[in-house]
Design an enzyme around this catalytic site. Sequence first.
Site, PDB file in Angstrom:
ATOM      1  N   HIS A 377       0.831  -1.204   0.000  1.00 52.32           N
ATOM      2  CA  HIS A 377       0.000   0.000   0.000  1.00 52.32           C
ATOM      3  C   HIS A 377       0.868   1.257   0.000  1.00 52.32           C
ATOM      4  CE1 HIS A 377      -3.235  -2.788   0.953  1.00 52.32           C
ATOM      5  NE2 HIS A 377      -4.098  -1.806   0.751  1.00 52.32           N
ATOM      6  N   GLU A 397      -9.647   6.570  -4.159  1.00 56.18           N
ATOM      7  CA  GLU A 397      -9.902   6.526  -2.721  1.00 56.18           C
ATOM      8  C   GLU A 397      -9.288   7.720  -2.001  1.00 56.18           C
ATOM      9  OE1 GLU A 397      -9.947   1.669  -3.065  1.00 56.18           O
ATOM     10  OE2 GLU A 397      -8.211   2.692  -2.179  1.00 56.18           O
ATOM     11  N   GLN A 398      -8.067   8.054  -2.337  1.00 55.23           N
ATOM     12  CA  GLN A 398      -7.436   9.204  -1.677  1.00 55.23           C
ATOM     13  C   GLN A 398      -8.116  10.504  -2.082  1.00 55.23           C
ATOM     14  OE1 GLN A 398      -3.258   9.470  -1.130  1.00 55.23           O
ATOM     15  NE2 GLN A 398      -2.911   7.248  -1.127  1.00 55.23           N
TER      16      GLN A 398
END
Length: 478
Positions: A377, A397-398
């Site tokens: 990750h 996602e970020q």
Amino acid sequence: MSRYFRDMRGYGPSPPDPKWPDGAYVAVQFVVNYEEGGENCILHGDAASEAFLSEIVGATPWPGMRHWNMESIYEYGARAGFWRLHRMFTQASVPVTVYGVASALARSPEQVTAMREAGWEIASHGLKWIDYRAHPEEEEKRDLENAVRLHTEVVGEAPRGLYLGRTSANSVRLAVEYGGFDWISDTYDDDLPYWLDRDGHGNPTRPQLIIPYTLDANDMRFATPQGFNSGDQFYAYLKDAFDTLYEEGRGGRPSMMSVGLHCRLIGRPGRAASLRRFIDYVKGHEKVWLPRRIDIAEHWMKHHPYKPPAIRPSRMGEAEFVERFKGIFEHSPWIAERAFKLELGPAHDSAAGLHNALARIFRSASDEERLGVLKAHPDLAGKLAAAKRLTPESTREQAAAGLDALTDEERARFTDLNERYTAKFGFPFIIAAMDHTKEGILRAFQTRIENSREEEFATACRQVERIAYLRLKDILPS
């Protein structure tokens, strides 16, 4: 590779709105099984007498002999029970579906005429009322063909529906292959119709509409141990079933109720009264649809035509499966590779189902392998993000948490926390960013950095699983 073709998922937690006519909360469908004259009897060329569903509980076949009492019990259904039911339903203007054993219909021309004049649907109940569990496949196939032929001769038209009853593992597949049935009811697995496009052995077949039947809301339990002992018990059970489904329908979950009847059982006076009370009770409610099964089939085909799911993991080949799901756990295709070899089935064609399979692989992996997943990750708002080298999933996602639009001060805080966290634990800080705002992520960062390595390893693994689930929800039914 192993595949489990039984479907334990069905519609899952969100069944479709059936859109019953006039916004009905429940469709109540009555079935009259007409088997009298089609039961096992040496007069019919059978090896022994009938032993199923009669007043003689625990009866056994009499090889090579006529069972006079059994025959007369069945004859009651044709001579008296049928006509009592016919009067009851026609006077109440409630249409029914008949499951007609072809050889029984052939021996009851007056009853067939009455069924047709009442507008009842006459579906096929097979050629004879026999148990197919141990029959050779070719013999069962031949019986099905002869059942349709005889039914068509006697009734004047081919049956559009089929309920065989005492089936083999091949029965539904043979019926689908035969073709011509708008609906088949040899399942008991749902409160709504559904489309079947597998044969039960893993092979694809043409879509077949299934309208599930019932063995619980069924007068057959008058003839089984620990069944109904009185009409009051039958009525109470039907009423409870109806009330439950009616309330669920009023709450936004309409469904279907089937009631199974037999002329020689419910046709007896002491039981018929309970059926009359239930018909009156149902008709006393608004928003109830009383169709035949063919009416349900036509409605379903119009409002819910067959549409294959866009993606079904359990039906993919290995290369397609791995390619599609290799990124669910960040840069760890080995998880998808191992999951493919599990016992996947329809239950794994949802986000929750496939997540469970992938998570099983992750949870059973060695600590070293799981650590490798953690290390795969990226840092949150780190160098890879700045260089736009994140995976598409991580990028989305970020961004969803606002990590792609940080102030200089916020970026500096993330950089500091990333470095301190990695130095302490040996893997990057992992959190399901889509569950949080950037402020919430910073608070979690500052709290979790105080954990022990054991605590944080477990927390990070749970977050990895959460991220995987959210990724699956984007591409599979939830």
